[in-house]
Design a protein around this motif. Structure first.
Motif, PDB file in Angstrom:
ATOM      1  N   THR A  23       0.748  -1.553   0.077  1.00  0.00           N
ATOM      2  CA  THR A  23      -0.488  -0.429  -0.433  1.00  0.00           C
ATOM      3  C   THR A  23       1.142   1.504   0.408  1.00  0.00           C
ATOM      4  OG1 THR A  23      -1.781  -1.015   1.048  1.00  0.00           O
ATOM      5  CG2 THR A  23      -1.425   1.303   1.488  1.00  0.00           C
ATOM      6  N   LYS A  26       2.185   2.403  -3.345  1.00  0.00           N
ATOM      7  CA  LYS A  26       1.196   2.704  -4.609  1.00  0.00           C
ATOM      8  C   LYS A  26       1.796   3.801  -5.530  1.00  0.00           C
ATOM      9  CE  LYS A  26      -3.120   4.360  -1.828  1.00  0.00           C
ATOM     10  NZ  LYS A  26      -2.363   5.027  -0.925  1.00  0.00           N
ATOM     11  N   LEU A  78       6.948  -1.111  -6.711  1.00  0.00           N
ATOM     12  CA  LEU A  78       5.969  -2.537  -7.122  1.00  0.00           C
ATOM     13  C   LEU A  78       6.529  -3.166  -8.517  1.00  0.00           C
ATOM     14  CD1 LEU A  78       2.729  -0.627  -6.185  1.00  0.00           C
ATOM     15  CD2 LEU A  78       3.884  -2.434  -4.582  1.00  0.00           C
ATOM     16  N   ALA A  83       1.298  -3.807  -8.341  1.00  0.00           N
ATOM     17  CA  ALA A  83       0.689  -2.451  -8.759  1.00  0.00           C
ATOM     18  C   ALA A  83      -0.612  -3.090  -9.035  1.00  0.00           C
ATOM     19  CB  ALA A  83       1.173  -1.861  -9.835  1.00  0.00           C
ATOM     20  N   VAL A  86      -2.320  -4.247  -5.743  1.00  0.00           N
ATOM     21  CA  VAL A  86      -2.805  -3.303  -5.080  1.00  0.00           C
ATOM     22  C   VAL A  86      -4.514  -2.445  -5.195  1.00  0.00           C
ATOM     23  CG1 VAL A  86      -2.668  -0.467  -3.809  1.00  0.00           C
ATOM     24  CG2 VAL A  86      -0.663  -1.954  -4.274  1.00  0.00           C
ATOM     25  N   ASP A  87      -3.975  -2.465  -6.792  1.00  0.00           N
ATOM     26  CA  ASP A  87      -5.829  -2.132  -7.313  1.00  0.00           C
ATOM     27  C   ASP A  87      -6.881  -2.864  -6.542  1.00  0.00           C
ATOM     28  OD1 ASP A  87      -4.744   0.249  -8.326  1.00  0.00           O
ATOM     29  OD2 ASP A  87      -4.180  -0.998 -10.465  1.00  0.00           O
TER      30      ASP A  87
END
Length: 105
Positions: A23, A26, A78, A83, A86-87
């Protein structure tokens, strides 16, 4: 539950810092000390260097975080897979806020 889903859930819960590190990264690459400060700020307890280093090693082995180094500096960032994860976590968080507070399906 499929093996892939179980692997993902295990990955997210294997170490408590996994999600925190993903997180924090990000927003872009961070040097180790910046990352340590950001993760410590977001955690409830003290984050020890060894714990952070071990967790970063694990995330690198899972191809979610990359250690980038050039002549002048080094940072953590990342990977494309990190990535995307994280999304996905952000979407799960939105879902949780909506359905946990409303109580409706």
């Amino acid at each position: 539950m499929t093996n892939d889903l179980q692997h993902l859930l295990d990955l997210l819960t294997y170490r408590k810092l996994n999600v925190a590190i993903l997180t924090v990264l990000k927003d872009g690459p961070l040097r180790y000390t910046q990352l340590h400060h950001a993760v410590s700020h977001n955690s409830t307890g003290v984050v020890h260097n060894k714990t952070l280093t071990d967790t970063l090693t694990y995330l690198r082995e899972q191809d979610l975080v990359q250690h980038h180094q050039d002549e002048d500096s080094a940072d953590y960032r990342l990977t494309a897979g990190g990535a995307k994860l994280v999304d996905l976590l952000a979407e799960i968080e939105r879902w949780s806020r909506q359905y946990r507070t409303s109580g409706s399906p």
